[in-house]
Design an enzyme around this catalytic site. Structure first.
Site, short mmCIF file in Angstrom:
data_model
loop_
_atom_site.label_atom_id
_atom_site.label_comp_id
_atom_site.label_asym_id
_atom_site.label_seq_id
_atom_site.Cartn_x
_atom_site.Cartn_y
_atom_site.Cartn_z
CG ASP A 203 1.11 2.26 2.77
OD1 ASP A 203 2.14 3.02 3.00
OD2 ASP A 203 -0.13 3.08 2.43
CD GLU B 177 4.01 3.60 6.85
OE1 GLU B 177 4.71 4.58 6.31
OE2 GLU B 177 2.96 3.30 6.38
#
Ligand code: GLC
Length: 552
Positions: free
Chosen positions: A206, A267
């Site tokens: 993330d 990401e």
């Protein structure tokens, strides 16, 4: 044989909206376990699960208070172990979502930091700084939070006086960790091992581009900043900094020390494919999401330029592409493509809530997914896109949950519209999402029209979007190594304006984004098409449709 992750189709399970096993209106591990046969039948290779760790759920689990526990909302650690085993039994690999940029403000470390002195070791795990201006009443920098408002919140000292400020690039409940701190680095390496030991096949990282910050903490001043897609600049004070890449070299060594090709996907919302490629060396990460298609309108020239740019830089890096059309942070692509002339993500945000031609959007979405599954590399499926689900743009503000709801004009529309629980069966909500006799309704309300879109209804219909996905992924598997997947290079074929045509080994793909049917080459048979195409020689491919062909 090519490594599994170089051309895998990975299904994103947004766990709170996938399937509810215990009837509390929120999806959970038990619900997911019961639906593994559906995912195996869909033909995907792996699952990526959004965070399931212990969390106050301020940002749907991206605010983690304990990385080694499963939130009771979703289940228990033994449930998680059971899921990993069951998934493997169904031939599905499992990728978790690791959240290293920030913890929850309820994490033991942050609570300890708040209770400790300004120069303490406990505070050094985060970014605490004195404010500017008279009495330190101004934030240390002008950085905005991605969800809106300033990226700094002032603390109160144990004696009740206003104290230092702490950094949070996202919500105030998500304090940023200090990645120059050795303890932080060690802790995350240990967390990775904890789950790798349990048998998970990898991690989605993330905010992978955000971990390190400029130690001088300069103002952004005139720089453009803020949105998820704006992490674009060289020497940005907190995005896409060189020092972050070294962290992943340590992580890669850990993954490589395990058997069975454990992988990372980053990401990284960075400027373009060339910046993505920096994360992808054999010593760093395996893959990163290629988000370029999210920004592309339904336009052949724009798509081709993005495809070429991505393949060009990734080939040089030796990394595979991973094509993404939707995820839990963006407007669903069936809706983006359903807005006739403006269909990129930015356009969809601007035109949020204006009329959408759903039939057109779903048709284009099928053509798009057939296109990306013919490209070199792997693809992602965001849960529900296989049902042709649209964005739900008319959720009443009273049900919004996204932390950006407080700043909707800053961050664009709330992200709840792509997170509505899946319709599985039946004619009324919860459409089989929750079991018979559930005690609570789904955590976000499902549109009544979704009775037409349930998995059960679509399974009975050979022409449904679900049937198309199943046939598509089955065909892709059959042709891996004979053109599709990680195999053959992409060779463009000359085609009329608005038509994308290319060859990959034995397979030829046409996608018709023009406004007239296009003649297909003679001497080929149809493997699969997103709309009915005649089998006859020299048949026409309709508008907004894709086809895969092989020579007779
Ligand atoms: C990522 C997630 C998003 C989350 C944010 C903060 O971008 O995809 O859902 O809000 O990080 O963790």
């Amino acid at each position: 044989m090519s490594s599994w992750w170089r051309d895998a189709v990975i299904y994103q399970v947004y766990i709170r909206s996938f399937a509810d096993g215990n009837g509390d209106g929120v999806g959970d591990v038990a619900g997911l376990r019961s639906r593994l046969p559906y995912l195996a039948a869909l033909g995907v290779d792996a699952l990526w699960l959004n965070p399931w760790y212990a969390s106050p759920q301020v940002d749907a689990g991206y605010d983690v208070s304990d990385y080694r526990r499963v939130d009771p909302l979703f289940g228990t650690l033994p449930d998680a172990q059971g899921l990993i085993a069951d998934a493997h039994e169904h031939g599905l690999r499992l990728i978790l979502d690791i959240v290293p940029n920030h913890t929850s403000d309820q994490h033991a470390w942050f609570q300890e930091a708040l209770a400790s002195a300004p120069d303490s070791a406990a505070r050094a795990r985060y970014h605490f700084r004195a404010g500017r201006g008279v009495d330190g009443s101004q934030p240390p920098t002008d950085w905005p939070s991605i969800f809106g408002g300033p990226a700094w919140t002032r603390t109160v000292d144990p004696d009740g006086k206003p104290g230092d400020w702490y950094l949070h690039l996202f919500a105030p409940e998500q304090p940023d960790l200090n990645w120059t701190n050795a303890e932080v680095r060690r802790e995350f390496e240990d967390i990775l091992r904890f789950w790798l030991d349990m048998g998970v096949d990898g991690f989605r990282i993330d905010v992978a581009h955000g971990l390190t910050k400029d130690p001088a903490f300069p103002d952004l001043a005139s720089r453009e900043a803020g949105g998820m897609l704006d992490a674009a600049l060289d020497d940005h004070p907190y995005f896409d900094r060189d020092e972050t890449l070294a962290i992943y070299e340590d992580w890669r060594r850990i993954a490589d020390s395990y058997e069975g090709e454990r992988v990372f996907v980053a990401e990284a919302w960075v400027a373009d494919a060339s910046r993505v490629a920096r994360y992808l060396t054999p010593a760093r990460l395996h893959t990163a999401f290629n988000f370029g298609l999210l920004g592309c309108p339904w336009d052949a020239t724009a798509l081709r330029a993005e495809i070429d740019a991505t393949l060009g830089v990734l080939a040089a890096a030796g990394a595979p592409a991973t094509w993404v059309l939707s995820n839990h942070d963006v407007i669903r692509h069936a809706t983006r493509y359903g807005r006739r002339s403006h269909t990129s993500l930015a356009d969809a945000k601007r035109l949020y809530g204006t009329p959408v031609d759903h039939a057109l959007g779903e048709r284009r979405a099928r053509a798009a997914v057939q296109l990306i599954n013919a490209l070199p590399g792997g693809t992602y499926v965001y849960q529900g896109e296989e049902l042709g689900l649209p964005e739900v743009e008319d959720l009443p503000p009273s049900v919004w949950q996204d932390p950006n709801r407080h700043y909707a004009d800053h961050a664009g529309p709330v992200r709840d519209g792509c997170r509505v629980p899946l319709p599985w069966s039946g004619g009324t909500p919860p459409f089989g999402f929750s079991p018979e006799g559930a005690t609570a309704p789904p955590w976000l309300p499902q549109p009544a029209e979704w009775k037409e879109r349930t998995a059960a209804t679509q399974e009975q219909d050979a022409h449904s979007t679900l049937s198309h996905y199943r046939a598509l992924l089955r065909t892709r598997r059959e042709w891996l190594g004979r053109g599709l997947g990680d195999g053959a290079p992409l060779e463009w074929i000359e085609a009329p304006a608005g038509v994308l045509a290319f060859r990959r080994g034995e397979v030829v793909c046409y996608a018709n984004l023009s406004d007239a049917p296009v003649k297909l080459p003679a001497g080929h048979r149809v493997l699969i098409a997103s709309e009915a195409v005649e089998a006859a020689d020299g048949a026409l491919l309709p508008v907004d449709a894709s086809v895969w062909l092989v020579a007779e």
